[in-house]
Design an enzyme around this catalytic site. Structure first.
Site, PDB file in Angstrom:
ATOM      1  N   LEU A  68       0.845  -1.195   0.000  1.00 53.48           N
ATOM      2  CA  LEU A  68       0.000   0.000   0.000  1.00 53.48           C
ATOM      3  C   LEU A  68       0.884   1.252   0.000  1.00 53.48           C
ATOM      4  O   LEU A  68       2.003   1.224   0.509  1.00 53.48           O
ATOM      5  CB  LEU A  68      -0.892  -0.006   1.240  1.00 53.48           C
ATOM      6  CG  LEU A  68      -1.977  -1.084   1.281  1.00 53.48           C
ATOM      7  CD1 LEU A  68      -2.590  -1.146   2.684  1.00 53.48           C
ATOM      8  CD2 LEU A  68      -3.040  -0.829   0.224  1.00 53.48           C
ATOM      9  N   HIS A  70      -1.716   1.413  -3.289  1.00 53.79           N
ATOM     10  CA  HIS A  70      -1.596   0.784  -4.599  1.00 53.79           C
ATOM     11  C   HIS A  70      -1.369   1.786  -5.723  1.00 53.79           C
ATOM     12  O   HIS A  70      -0.834   1.436  -6.774  1.00 53.79           O
ATOM     13  CB  HIS A  70      -2.847  -0.048  -4.886  1.00 53.79           C
ATOM     14  CG  HIS A  70      -3.028  -1.167  -3.905  1.00 53.79           C
ATOM     15  ND1 HIS A  70      -4.246  -1.491  -3.354  1.00 53.79           N
ATOM     16  CD2 HIS A  70      -2.123  -2.020  -3.343  1.00 53.79           C
ATOM     17  CE1 HIS A  70      -4.094  -2.509  -2.517  1.00 53.79           C
ATOM     18  NE2 HIS A  70      -2.826  -2.837  -2.493  1.00 53.79           N
ATOM     19  N   HIS A 103      -1.145  -8.811  -8.602  1.00 49.00           N
ATOM     20  CA  HIS A 103      -2.294  -7.985  -8.235  1.00 49.00           C
ATOM     21  C   HIS A 103      -2.092  -6.537  -8.699  1.00 49.00           C
ATOM     22  O   HIS A 103      -0.960  -6.066  -8.827  1.00 49.00           O
ATOM     23  CB  HIS A 103      -2.496  -7.951  -6.717  1.00 49.00           C
ATOM     24  CG  HIS A 103      -2.671  -9.285  -6.071  1.00 49.00           C
ATOM     25  ND1 HIS A 103      -2.799 -10.458  -6.755  1.00 49.00           N
ATOM     26  CD2 HIS A 103      -2.764  -9.623  -4.751  1.00 49.00           C
ATOM     27  CE1 HIS A 103      -2.958 -11.466  -5.901  1.00 49.00           C
ATOM     28  NE2 HIS A 103      -2.923 -10.980  -4.675  1.00 49.00           N
ATOM     29  N   ASN A 193      -8.743 -10.095  -7.577  1.00 48.79           N
ATOM     30  CA  ASN A 193      -8.321 -11.075  -6.576  1.00 48.79           C
ATOM     31  C   ASN A 193      -9.209 -11.042  -5.333  1.00 48.79           C
ATOM     32  O   ASN A 193      -9.493  -9.983  -4.782  1.00 48.79           O
ATOM     33  CB  ASN A 193      -6.874 -10.797  -6.159  1.00 48.79           C
ATOM     34  CG  ASN A 193      -6.324 -11.847  -5.228  1.00 48.79           C
ATOM     35  OD1 ASN A 193      -6.141 -12.995  -5.619  1.00 48.79           O
ATOM     36  ND2 ASN A 193      -6.061 -11.474  -3.978  1.00 48.79           N
ATOM     37  N   GLU A 194      -9.665 -12.232  -4.907  1.00 46.57           N
ATOM     38  CA  GLU A 194     -10.411 -12.436  -3.663  1.00 46.57           C
ATOM     39  C   GLU A 194     -11.489 -11.367  -3.447  1.00 46.57           C
ATOM     40  O   GLU A 194     -11.465 -10.618  -2.454  1.00 46.57           O
ATOM     41  CB  GLU A 194      -9.438 -12.494  -2.480  1.00 46.57           C
ATOM     42  CG  GLU A 194      -8.492 -13.682  -2.585  1.00 46.57           C
ATOM     43  CD  GLU A 194      -7.517 -13.817  -1.428  1.00 46.57           C
ATOM     44  OE1 GLU A 194      -7.470 -12.899  -0.574  1.00 46.57           O
ATOM     45  OE2 GLU A 194      -6.792 -14.825  -1.378  1.00 46.57           O
ATOM     46  N   LYS A 274      -4.959 -22.490   1.229  1.00 48.41           N
ATOM     47  CA  LYS A 274      -3.625 -22.538   1.813  1.00 48.41           C
ATOM     48  C   LYS A 274      -3.591 -23.602   2.905  1.00 48.41           C
ATOM     49  O   LYS A 274      -4.586 -24.275   3.158  1.00 48.41           O
ATOM     50  CB  LYS A 274      -3.237 -21.162   2.331  1.00 48.41           C
ATOM     51  CG  LYS A 274      -3.236 -20.082   1.236  1.00 48.41           C
ATOM     52  CD  LYS A 274      -2.870 -18.727   1.775  1.00 48.41           C
ATOM     53  CE  LYS A 274      -3.055 -17.614   0.759  1.00 48.41           C
ATOM     54  NZ  LYS A 274      -2.032 -17.639  -0.303  1.00 48.41           N
ATOM     55  N   GLU A 309      -3.274 -19.753  -5.285  1.00 47.86           N
ATOM     56  CA  GLU A 309      -2.572 -19.356  -4.064  1.00 47.86           C
ATOM     57  C   GLU A 309      -2.620 -20.551  -3.126  1.00 47.86           C
ATOM     58  O   GLU A 309      -3.471 -20.651  -2.255  1.00 47.86           O
ATOM     59  CB  GLU A 309      -3.183 -18.107  -3.433  1.00 47.86           C
ATOM     60  CG  GLU A 309      -2.941 -16.831  -4.229  1.00 47.86           C
ATOM     61  CD  GLU A 309      -3.302 -15.563  -3.463  1.00 47.86           C
ATOM     62  OE1 GLU A 309      -3.376 -15.623  -2.203  1.00 47.86           O
ATOM     63  OE2 GLU A 309      -3.516 -14.531  -4.110  1.00 47.86           O
ATOM     64  N   TRP A 316       1.774 -13.243   3.833  1.00 47.24           N
ATOM     65  CA  TRP A 316       3.096 -13.330   3.217  1.00 47.24           C
ATOM     66  C   TRP A 316       4.184 -12.694   4.085  1.00 47.24           C
ATOM     67  O   TRP A 316       5.336 -13.128   4.067  1.00 47.24           O
ATOM     68  CB  TRP A 316       3.082 -12.667   1.840  1.00 47.24           C
ATOM     69  CG  TRP A 316       3.148 -11.168   1.844  1.00 47.24           C
ATOM     70  CD1 TRP A 316       2.104 -10.298   1.837  1.00 47.24           C
ATOM     71  CD2 TRP A 316       4.335 -10.366   1.872  1.00 47.24           C
ATOM     72  NE1 TRP A 316       2.556  -9.004   1.853  1.00 47.24           N
ATOM     73  CE2 TRP A 316       3.925  -9.017   1.872  1.00 47.24           C
ATOM     74  CE3 TRP A 316       5.699 -10.654   1.887  1.00 47.24           C
ATOM     75  CZ2 TRP A 316       4.821  -7.955   1.890  1.00 47.24           C
ATOM     76  CZ3 TRP A 316       6.601  -9.596   1.907  1.00 47.24           C
ATOM     77  CH2 TRP A 316       6.155  -8.267   1.911  1.00 47.24           C
ATOM     78  N   ASP A 361       2.099 -18.287  -3.956  1.00 46.91           N
ATOM     79  CA  ASP A 361       2.075 -16.828  -4.062  1.00 46.91           C
ATOM     80  C   ASP A 361       3.259 -16.268  -3.264  1.00 46.91           C
ATOM     81  O   ASP A 361       3.088 -15.679  -2.197  1.00 46.91           O
ATOM     82  CB  ASP A 361       0.736 -16.317  -3.513  1.00 46.91           C
ATOM     83  CG  ASP A 361       0.460 -14.869  -3.874  1.00 46.91           C
ATOM     84  OD1 ASP A 361       0.811 -14.460  -4.992  1.00 46.91           O
ATOM     85  OD2 ASP A 361      -0.121 -14.147  -3.033  1.00 46.91           O
ATOM     86  N   ARG A 376       7.344 -14.777   3.144  1.00 49.89           N
ATOM     87  CA  ARG A 376       6.962 -15.683   2.051  1.00 49.89           C
ATOM     88  C   ARG A 376       7.493 -15.135   0.727  1.00 49.89           C
ATOM     89  O   ARG A 376       6.785 -14.515  -0.060  1.00 49.89           O
ATOM     90  CB  ARG A 376       5.436 -15.855   2.012  1.00 49.89           C
ATOM     91  CG  ARG A 376       4.997 -17.110   1.250  1.00 49.89           C
ATOM     92  CD  ARG A 376       3.504 -17.321   1.337  1.00 49.89           C
ATOM     93  NE  ARG A 376       2.755 -16.340   0.576  1.00 49.89           N
ATOM     94  CZ  ARG A 376       1.547 -15.909   0.906  1.00 49.89           C
ATOM     95  NH1 ARG A 376       0.960 -16.331   2.007  1.00 49.89           N
ATOM     96  NH2 ARG A 376       0.924 -15.022   0.139  1.00 49.89           N
TER      97      ARG A 376
END
Length: 670
Positions: A68, A70, A103, A193-194, A274, A309, A316, A361, A376
Site C-alpha cells: 500500500l 496501490h 495484483h 483477486n479475492e 492454503k 494461491e 506473506w 504466491d 513468504r
C-alpha cells in the site's frame, strides 16, 4: 438468486463441518499403526517400464502483490529491486517458473480526460513491467485488477461497465501487437483477486456489479480474440464467499450483460486454499471445494481448476523461521507430489481430472529488515541503504532453487514404491522419464527420481538411509552402459544461505565476503555416482544406490543418456549493474537433459581480450549468476573504460561444451 446462494451456503457449511471433523480425527491417527516420524531406512523401487500418467508441470507459477498505497505501484514494480527479483525467478532451469500472477496491474495505467468519450490511457509503466517479464521468458498471470488513476467509481454504473470493456479490449489488443498472438494466447487473464474480501480500494463493487465487471472483462478479451483465456473468481470459495458462488452460478446459468445470452464463458475456475502449516490441508480442502463445485454446477465439470494461491500459510509478511530454510522448499515439493498422486487416487481422481495449475504466491520481496529470510518470498533482499548510490543485493532462498530440481522432471510419471509407507508419510518420491525426439540432436533420454524428506514446518534433525532400486532400465537406441548417474541434493547443512547469515550475526548490511558465502549455498549440491559400475547396467537393466538424507531435504537422482551432439549455443544473455563492482548475468536456460553446469566467462580487456571463468567454484543449473569482480579486475577496469564483456557456455555430463554465446558488454556504474 440470493435465496439460491443461501441454500447452497447451508448445504456447504454442513459438508465442510463434517469433513473438518473427519480430517482432524484422521490427522491424529498414526500412519498404519506407526507413530509420525522418520524411519532409519527407506527402500524405494522405481520401474520405468510402468508408466502411470502424464506429468504436466502444473506448478510453474508464483505471484505477488504491491504494498500500500496501490496508486504508488510503479515505485515498487519498476524498482531495481523488482528487476533483480524477476530476473532470478525467470532464471530457474528449463523455465521451471513460467507465470507470475500479479495484483493491481491496472494501477500502472494512467488516464487523462474526464469525458467517457475522450479518455486516453498511458500504458508506459505497464509496458515496462511486462517487458521485464517477457525478457525473462515469464508470463503474467494477468489479474484484471486495479483502477487507472482512480477514474472508475462503481460497476453498478452501466456506463462504467461499458468503459471497462473498452479498457480491457485496449489492453489485450496492445499486448497482442507488442508480444504476438501466440504469446498472449498463453496468458491467464483473471478476475479481481479475492473479491469476497472487498479489497477494491476506491471502487464500489457489489455482487451484481462484480458479475457485470466479469462480463466486461470476458467480452473485452473476446473482441480481440475468443481464444484469449479468462477465469476466476480467484477467491477462497468457502461457504461464506458470496462472490465466488455468485460468479460460478452466473457463468453456468446467468445472463450475459452484453449479449443477453444465458451462460458466460469461464476458461478456468480459480480458488485459493492454503495450508495452515500443513501440506495435507491444501490437498484435502481443494478436494472438497472441487467436489462441491462439480455437484452444484455440473455444467462446469469440464472447466480447468486452478489453486493459484496454494501456500503453506496465509500472510506473506509473517516472519516464520521455516520459510528461511529447506523446510519451506521441501514442503513445496511435498505438496506438489501429493497433488500428482491425487490425480491417480481412486478416491480423488474424479475431482482432479481437470486440475491444471498450483501456484505458490511467493514472489514478494521481504519488507522487515529483521526478517530478511523469514517472509513468504523466493529471494532475500538486502537494501544497502548506507551505500552511495543505494544498492540492492539479492540472495536466492532454497525455495527458489528447488524449483530447478522440479523443472528436471520428465513428461511421464512412472511407478514408485516406497517402503515403509504410511497415510501421512514424511518421505515420498516422484519419478519420471523423458523420451527424446529423434529429430533433435540435443535431446536425450532421462529418468528422474525426486525424493522429499519433510515433516512440514517442524524443525527436526531426523536422518535416514535411502536404498534406491531402479529396475528395467532401458534407454532407447543405445546400450544402457552409456548412461550417466548424477545426484543432486539440498538440505539445511549444504543449501542454507540463511544459516550462513545467522551465524554471522544477521547483519542488516552484509559484507561482500558474507554475500559470497551465502550465495555459495544457493545452488543444489551435485555429484556423479562414481561408485556405480554403469557398464553392468546393460546386462542387469538395474541400478542400485544408497545415500543418506537429513531432514528437511530434497534429493534428485538423474539417470541421463548424453545427446548425440553437444549442448546448443546459449542465447538471451543480458547484464545488469548491481553495484560498481557486481554484475547480474542472466541468460536463457538451454533445454538440455544432461546439463551439468554453465560456465560464465568474462573479460576486462574487451571482446578480443583474455576471458576468465567467473564461477570456478559454483556449479550452475539455473541461468543466472551475480559476479563480484576481484580487486585486480577492478584495477584493470580503471584502465579499460570500466567495460566488462561476458559470454556463457553450457556444459553437459560428458564435459562437452556449447559454443560461447554472443558476447555482451556492460559499463560498470561508478
Amino acid at each position: 438468486m440470493a435465496l439460491h446462494c443461501q441454500e447452497k451456503t447451508k448445504r456447504m457449511e454442513g459438508l465442510w463441518k463434517l469433513t473438518t471433523i473427519v480430517f482432524i480425527v484422521q490427522s491424529l491417527l498414526p500412519a498404519n499403526g506407526v507413530e509420525h516420524g522418520a524411519n532409519e531406512m527407506y527402500s524405494i523401487t522405481v520401474d520405468p517400464s510402468t508408466v502411470l500418467a502424464p506429468l504436466n508441470r502444473f506448478w510453474r507459477s508464483t505471484g505477488f502483490c504491491p504494498p500500500l498505497p496501490h496508486e504508488n505501484f510503479r515505485d515498487y514494480a519498476l524498482s531495481d529491486d523488482e528487476l533483480q527479483n524477476i530476473a532470478l525467478i525467470g532464471s530457474v532451469a528449463r523455465q521451471g517458473i513460467k507465470q507470475v500472477r500479479i495484483h493491481w496491474l491496472l494501477d500502472l495505467i494512467k488516464v487523462t480526460g474526464e469525458s467517457p468519450s475522450a479518455l486516453t490511457y498511458d500504458f508506459s509503466d505497464l509496458d515496462t513491467l511486462l517487458d521485464w517479464l517477457n525478457r525473462s521468458r515469464l508470463q503474467p498471470g494477468f489479474e484484471i485488477m486495479g483502477n487507472p488513476s482512480g477514474y472508475f467509481t462503481s460497476f453498478d454504473n452501466k456506463t462504467q461497465v461499458h468503459l471497462w470493456k473498452d479498457l480491457v479490449q485496449q489492453v489485450a489488443s496492445r499486448y497482442v501487437k507488442r508480444y504476438g498472438f501466440e504469446e498472449v494466447l498463453q496468458w491467464n487473464f483473471e478476475t479481481w483477486n479475492e473479491p469476497s474480501n472487498h479489497d477494491f480500494d476506491t471502487l464500489a463493487i457489489s455482487v451484481q456489479g462484480f458479475l457485470d465487471y466479469y462480463d466486461a472483462c470476458s467480452e473485452g478479451l473476446k473482441s480481440v480474440s475468443p481464444k484469449l483465456r479468462m477465469g476466476g473468481p480467484g477467491d477462497d470459495c468457502y461457504p461464506s464467499s458470496l462472490y465466488c458462488w455468485a460468479l460460478l452460478s452466473h457463468c453456468a446459468n446467468g445472463t450475459n450483460f452484453f449479449t443477453g445470452q444465458k451462460g458466460v464463458r469461464l476458461d478456468y475456475i480459480s480458488f485459493h486454499h492454503k495450508g495452515a502449516k500443513s501440506s495435507a490441508t491444501i490437498l484435502e480442502s481443494s478436494n472438497l471445494t472441487i467436489y462441491e463445485i462439480r455437484a452444484l454446477f455440473p455444467q462446469l465439470a469440464d472447466v480447468e481448476i486452478f489453486n493459484d494461491e496454494a501456500d503453506p500459510l496465509v500472510g506473506w509478511s509473517k516472519g516464520e523461521s521455516w520459510r528461511a530454510d529447506m523446510r519451506y522448499a521441501a514442503m513445496v515439493v511435498k505438496v506438489i507430489s501429493q497433488h500428482q498422486y491425487a490425480f491417480l487416487s481412486s478416491a480423488k481422481a474424479a475431482n482432479f481430472t481437470r486440475y491444471a495449475l498450483l501456484s505458490n504466491d511467493n514472489a514478494f520481496m521481504n519488507w522487515d529488515p529483521s526478517s530478511v529470510f523469514n517472509e513468504r518470498t523466493l529471494t532475500a533482499r538486502f537494501r544497502m541503504n548506507l551505500t552511495t548510490p543505494r544498492s540492492v543485493e539479492m540472495v536466492k532462498k532454497p525455495v527458489l532453487s528447488v524449483m530447478s530440481l522440479l523443472a528436471m522432471m520428465g513428461e511421464k510419471q512412472i511407478s514408485v514404491e516406497v517402503k515403509p509407507y504410511g497415510e501421512t508419510p514424511v518421505l515420498g518420491a516422484l519419478a519420471s522419464t523423458h523420451i527424446p525426439n529423434p529429430a533433435d540432436p540435443h535431446d536425450s533420454w532421462e529418468l528422474v527420481v525426486l525424493i522429499y524428506f519433510s515433516d512440514d514446518t517442524v524443525d527436526t534433525a531426523a536422518s535416514t538411509v535411502i536404498q534406491l532400486h531402479i529396475v528395467n532400465v532401458n534407454p532407447p537406441n543405445a546400450s544402457a552402459g552409456d548412461v550417466i548417474a548424477q545426484f543432486f541434493t539440498m538440505n539445511n547443512d549444504q543449501s542454507n544461505p540463511y544459516d550462513i547469515w545467522a551465524i554471522a550475526g544477521s547483519p542488516q548490511y552484509p559484507s561482500r565476503d558474507l554475500l559470497h558465502r551465502m550465495r555459495s549455498q544457493q545452488e543444489p549440491i551435485s555429484r556423479v555416482f562414481d561408485d556405480i559400475d554403469m557398464s553392468s547396467v546393460e546386462e542387469s537393466r538395474r541400478i542400485d544406490m544408497n545415500f543418506r538424507m537429513n531432514m528437511p531435504a530434497v534429493s534428485l537422482v538423474h539417470i541421463c543418456q548424453p545427446a548425440s551432439q553437444p549442448p546448443p549455443q546459449v542465447t538471451g544473455l543480458w547484464l545488469h549493474n548491481v553495484t560498481s563492482s557486481e554484475v547480474l548475468v542472466v541468460w536463457n536456460s538451454v533445454d538440455v537433459r544432461c546439463l551439468s553446469t554453465y560456465t560464465v566467462l568474462y573479460s576486462t580487456s574487451g571482446v578480443d581480450g583474455k576471458f576468465s571463468t567467473a564461477n570456478e567454484d559454483t556449479q550452475l543449473i539455473s541461468a543466472s549468476f551475480i559476479h563480484a569482480l576481484s580487486e585486480t579486475d577492478r584495477q584493470n577496469l580503471k584502465q579499460a573504460n570500466s567495460t566488462v564483456t561476458y559470454e556463457i557456455q553450457a556444459v553437459d555430463y560428458s564435459g562437452r561444451r556449447s559454443m560461447s554465446s554472443q558476447p555482451v558488454s556492460i559499463v560498470l556504474v561508478p
